[in-house]
Enzyme design. Structure first.
Site, PDB file in Angstrom:
ATOM      1  CG  ASP A 250      -7.495  -0.711   3.282  1.00  0.00           C
ATOM      2  OD1 ASP A 250      -7.101  -0.618   4.356  1.00  0.00           O
ATOM      3  OD2 ASP A 250      -7.722  -2.020   3.037  1.00  0.00           O
ATOM      4  NE  ARG A 254      -4.800  -3.550   4.906  1.00  0.00           N
ATOM      5  CZ  ARG A 254      -4.601  -2.651   5.735  1.00  0.00           C
ATOM      6  NH1 ARG A 254      -3.471  -2.768   6.698  1.00  0.00           N
ATOM      7  NH2 ARG A 254      -5.374  -1.815   6.220  1.00  0.00           N
ATOM      8  CG  ASN A 255      -4.611  -2.565   0.233  1.00  0.00           C
ATOM      9  OD1 ASN A 255      -4.718  -3.769  -0.032  1.00  0.00           O
ATOM     10  ND2 ASN A 255      -5.397  -2.099   1.114  1.00  0.00           N
ATOM     11  CG  ASP A 268      -6.410  -4.514  -3.264  1.00  0.00           C
ATOM     12  OD1 ASP A 268      -6.728  -4.805  -4.445  1.00  0.00           O
ATOM     13  OD2 ASP A 268      -6.265  -5.230  -2.560  1.00  0.00           O
TER      14      ASP A 268
END
Length: 401
Positions: A250, A254-255, A268
């Site tokens: 992922d 955002r990570n 993450d």
């Protein structure tokens, strides 16, 4: 080792530091024009780079090696050792931007306090030892807080919504995650899983997610040099995961988290396979596996099989986010429309402010054939050397081309 000839007394030799880190060192306020350092070249094994401060701007030169030994910037003049090289250019600029002055002063960026040694045999810590101070952000899985552990140590605390993951699945994944240690990966410290909400305790990155940062006033002020640096730092962390045969699943802005001193770290990693997600941007396959489709490689959408090469595809989307200051990829398209367009070999168009060189890297990441996509190691050195000056000289005027 190729640098065995160097001693600790050579203050100008900085070893295997990144181009962007060299710039940060040289731009330190106490360095003056002419300050310099020599570092190993990541992309050209056995070669070195010279970085020089010239009136507030850092310039880089490739130091080449002769087949029979020795070093040169231009074949017009060669040197048996780097000591001789430095001695010459401290007496005359001889084609450099400036004559070499004093070696760069070394500054140390403080490392985060690592409490993991205290929890190595005790994953689960007392929830009461964590104090939540300030909410840094929120997302589909919960919130991220700045916190304090044992009233002494600043930490980040991710609080997960009840039901967002099975604690047993997470603890299995966390056991692997804790053993992954790299300067560009967020370090996992401890967990609180005995009651909801689950807490994941990590090192603190005060400026939140890269996605939020890019969309902020501070993020809007960065330019290509910083954007390439962000991408290179992420590629460095991903190259480490690649070397450990570990898949993120992922990778997206955002990570990636933003810390002090322009530090960016991948977060993450591994959590994608234990989260139970429910979001309109998530594609649910017939096997009931949900995917962030706008970041997911076509073969992973089709087969639910992930690899480091599907992470490379996602990295290409991350590059798009970086160069567009956090713009949503495939804006205005649904997940189903994206899947349909990708099946027709559609690719995100080149943003108006995106240099061709940067866009070419994105296109390499989006090769339809996974095996043809570059490795993260290759992506890392391409981004590290993105601005590297090819120190060929014009013998007519001794200026860099």
């Amino acid at each position: 080792m190729i640098w065995a000839e160097f001693s600790d007394s050579l203050k100008w030799f900085f070893g295997a530091i990144r181009r962007s880190d060299a710039e940060k060192q040289l731009l330190y306020s106490k360095n003056k024009t002419g300050a310099f350092l020599i570092r190993e070249s990541e992309s050209q094994k056995g070669e070195f780079s010279l970085s020089v401060l010239d009136g507030g701007v850092v310039k880089h030169y490739r130091i080449r090696r002769l087949d029979e030994g020795g070093f040169f910037l231009t074949r017009r003049i060669t040197f048996s050792t780097l000591n001789e090289f430095v001695s010459h250019y401290t007496k005359t600029s001889d084609g450099l931007c400036v004559k070499l002055g004093k070696p760069c002063l070394k500054i140390q960026v403080p490392a985060p306090f690592d409490l993991s040694y205290k929890t190595v045999d005790q994953w689960e810590i007392d929830r009461n030892s964590i104090q939540l101070l300030k909410r840094l952000g929120s997302g589909q899985f919960g919130e991220v807080w700045e916190g304090l552990w044992n009233n002494t140590t600043p930490v980040a605390v991710k609080t997960l919504k009840p039901g967002s993951m099975d604690p047993r699945d997470f603890l299995r994944e966390a056991q692997i995650m804790k053993n992954l240690r790299h300067p560009k990966l967020i370090q996992l410290y401890a967990v609180c899983t005995l009651e909801d909400p689950i807490y994941i305790i990590t090192e603190l990155m005060r400026h939140g997610s890269l996605q939020e940062y890019l969309q902020s006033d501070a993020g809007s002020k960065i330019h290509l040099t910083q954007q390439v640096d962000i991408a290179a730092q992420v590629a460095s962390g991903m190259a480490y995961l690649e070397s450990r045969n570990y898949i993120h699943r992922d990778l997206a802005a955002r990570n990636v988290l933003v810390g002090e001193h322009n530090i960016y770290k991948v977060a993450d990693f591994g959590l994608a396979r234990v989260f139970k997600v429910d979001n309109e941007d998530i594609y649910e396959s017939k096997h009931e596996i949900k995917l962030p489709v706008k970041w997911t490689a076509p073969e992973a959408i089709r087969t639910n099989k992930f690899s480091i090469k599907s992470d490379v595809w996602s990295f290409g989307i991350l590059l798009y986010e970086i160069i567009t200051y956090g713009k949503m990829p495939y804006s205005g398209m649904t997940g189903a429309q994206v899947i349909q367009m990708l099946a027709q070999n559609y690719r995100l168009p080149q943003p108006s402010n995106c240099p061709q060189q940067f866009y070419n890297i994105m296109l390499e990441c989006w090769n339809a054939e996974p095996k043809e996509r570059p490795t993260f190691e290759t992506l890392h050195w391409k981004l590290e050397d993105y601005f590297e000056t090819d120190s060929s000289y014009s013998d007519a005027n001794n200026f860099i081309r």
